[in-house]
Write an enzyme that holds these catalytic residues in place. Structure first.
Site, PDB file in Angstrom:
ATOM      1  N   ASP A 114       0.871  -1.184   0.000  1.00  0.00           N
ATOM      2  CA  ASP A 114       0.000   0.000   0.000  1.00  0.00           C
ATOM      3  C   ASP A 114       0.899   1.222   0.000  1.00  0.00           C
ATOM      4  O   ASP A 114       1.816   1.314   0.826  1.00  0.00           O
ATOM      5  CB  ASP A 114      -0.873   0.038   1.262  1.00  0.00           C
ATOM      6  CG  ASP A 114      -1.960  -1.036   1.259  1.00  0.00           C
ATOM      7  OD1 ASP A 114      -1.899  -1.946   0.423  1.00  0.00           O
ATOM      8  OD2 ASP A 114      -2.855  -0.944   2.108  1.00  0.00           O
ATOM      9  N   ASP A 145     -15.595  -3.199   0.781  1.00  0.00           N
ATOM     10  CA  ASP A 145     -14.951  -2.810   2.034  1.00  0.00           C
ATOM     11  C   ASP A 145     -16.066  -2.508   3.025  1.00  0.00           C
ATOM     12  O   ASP A 145     -16.843  -1.564   2.819  1.00  0.00           O
ATOM     13  CB  ASP A 145     -14.075  -1.573   1.805  1.00  0.00           C
ATOM     14  CG  ASP A 145     -13.048  -1.803   0.695  1.00  0.00           C
ATOM     15  OD1 ASP A 145     -12.526  -2.927   0.611  1.00  0.00           O
ATOM     16  OD2 ASP A 145     -12.786  -0.879  -0.088  1.00  0.00           O
TER      17      ASP A 145
HETATM   18  O1  LIG Z   1      -6.187  -0.959   1.686  1.00  0.00           O
HETATM   19  C1  LIG Z   1      -6.407  -0.079   2.535  1.00  0.00           C
HETATM   20  O2  LIG Z   1      -5.844  -0.090   3.662  1.00  0.00           O
HETATM   21  C2  LIG Z   1      -7.365   1.025   2.207  1.00  0.00           C
HETATM   22  C3  LIG Z   1      -7.658   1.942   3.199  1.00  0.00           C
HETATM   23  C4  LIG Z   1      -8.541   2.975   2.930  1.00  0.00           C
HETATM   24  C5  LIG Z   1      -9.111   3.070   1.676  1.00  0.00           C
HETATM   25  C6  LIG Z   1      -8.825   2.152   0.679  1.00  0.00           C
HETATM   26  C7  LIG Z   1      -7.952   1.107   0.930  1.00  0.00           C
HETATM   27  N1  LIG Z   1      -7.613   0.170  -0.022  1.00  0.00           N
HETATM   28  C8  LIG Z   1      -8.276  -0.255  -1.181  1.00  0.00           C
HETATM   29  O3  LIG Z   1      -8.498   0.818  -2.100  1.00  0.00           O
HETATM   30  C9  LIG Z   1      -9.577   0.445  -2.931  1.00  0.00           C
HETATM   31  C10 LIG Z   1     -10.648   1.479  -2.898  1.00  0.00           C
HETATM   32  O4  LIG Z   1     -10.258   2.609  -3.613  1.00  0.00           O
HETATM   33  P1  LIG Z   1     -11.387   3.439  -4.377  1.00  0.00           P
HETATM   34  O5  LIG Z   1     -12.491   3.611  -3.397  1.00  0.00           O
HETATM   35  O6  LIG Z   1     -11.775   2.609  -5.546  1.00  0.00           O
HETATM   36  O7  LIG Z   1     -10.702   4.699  -4.716  1.00  0.00           O
HETATM   37  C11 LIG Z   1     -10.192  -0.825  -2.378  1.00  0.00           C
HETATM   38  O8  LIG Z   1      -9.718  -1.944  -3.117  1.00  0.00           O
HETATM   39  C12 LIG Z   1      -9.654  -0.844  -0.950  1.00  0.00           C
HETATM   40  O9  LIG Z   1      -9.639  -2.152  -0.432  1.00  0.00           O
END
Ligand SMILES: O=C(O)c1ccccc1N[C@@H]1O[C@H](COP(=O)(O)O)[C@@H](O)[C@H]1O
EC number: 5.3.1.16
Length: 241
Positions: free
Chosen positions: A11, A130
């Site tokens: 990440d 999520d």
């Molecule tokens: O992975 C994380 O810790 C995380 C924390 C906060 C937000 C997103 C996170 N990860 C991953 O990012 C995508 C979502 O991004 P978007 O909403 O499409 O811009 C998703 O796969 C999360 O698991």
């Protein structure tokens, strides 16, 4: 029985490999160069890399050039997440050569666009579900985005190929995965599920492996690897069957 796929996570926030607790901005622990971390997981035998642009997910900028550099340096399959919400960001993500992308916020806020790109790109598109309880969260996990099972039914009807299920309450905590949630999601869809959040031990990975017959295909491992709870080599051996 097919073995559980393991996806070590990198990440990226502000150019660094980090881990968050509950996905909260400001809870970062930094682990240095994302490229070095990704190459280390590759040399340890990973077949997949789960690569996340956290700045893009939070809306605090992006690490697009660095993400492209990391993805381009990999010989293994890459799953790319974070900030993929429109044609331009999807095109940039797919241009990295990644095997697939995860859509999060877009699946909650722009369902017509997501249905369109699922139809166009098939299994190159996965949706990240999520959740807190059974409520989906988007925009860096800061906003509620509807009911998990209603959204899952809609995405299934649109042909979504796969789901990455993260229990936000578990993510980054080393408290063990939410096996009940994984079982419930597998019961609600025929599509493969990738488990995310809470893995703390080889025993957790073995417990997730037992859900392969129910539809769990893979598990994302983050904090436990960075905290050296076990090595990736040990993890791969534990799920080899
Ligand atoms: O992975 C994380 O810790 C995380 C924390 C906060 C937000 C997103 C996170 N990860 C991953 O990012 C995508 C979502 O991004 P978007 O909403 O499409 O811009 C998703 O796969 C999360 O698991």
């Amino acid at each position: 029985m097919p073995k559980l796929e393991l996806l070590p996570a990198v990440d990226v926030r502000d150019g660094q490999a980090v881990r968050l607790v509950h996905g909260e901005s400001g809870s970062e622990t930094s682990y240095g160069s994302p490229l070095e971390a990704a190459l280390a997981w590759q040399s340890s035998g990973a077949e997949w890399l789960h690569l996340v642009d956290l700045d893009a997910a939070f809306g605090t900028g992006d690490n697009r050039a660095l993400i492209a550099e990391v993805a381009g340096a990999m010989d293994i399959k890459v799953e790319l997440s974070g900030g993929i919400r429109d044609d331009a960001s999807l095109e940039a993500a797919l241009a990295t050569g990644c095997r697939r992308v995860n859509l999060g916020t877009a699946a909650l806020e722009t369902p017509e666009w997501v249905a369109k790109v699922i139809a166009e790109h098939g299994d190159k598109i996965a949706v990240g579900l999520d959740v807190r309880g059974t409520t989906l969260r988007g925009r860096g996990w800061t906003r509620d985005g509807g009911d998990l099972y209603e959204t899952l039914a809609r995405l299934d009807s649109e042909g979504c190929a796969r789901y990455v299920v993260t229990d936000i309450a578990k993510d980054g905590t080393l408290q063990g995965p939410n096996l009940a949630l994984l079982r419930d999601v597998c019961a609600a869809t025929d599509k493969p599920v990738v488990a995310s959040g809470g893995v703390s031990s080889l025993a957790d990975l073995r417990a997730i492996s037992l859900l392969v017959p129910e539809g769990v295909e893979g598990a994302i491992v983050g904090k436990a690897l960075y905290a050296k709870a076990f090595t990736l080599e040990e993890a791969l051996k534990a799920v080899a069957g």
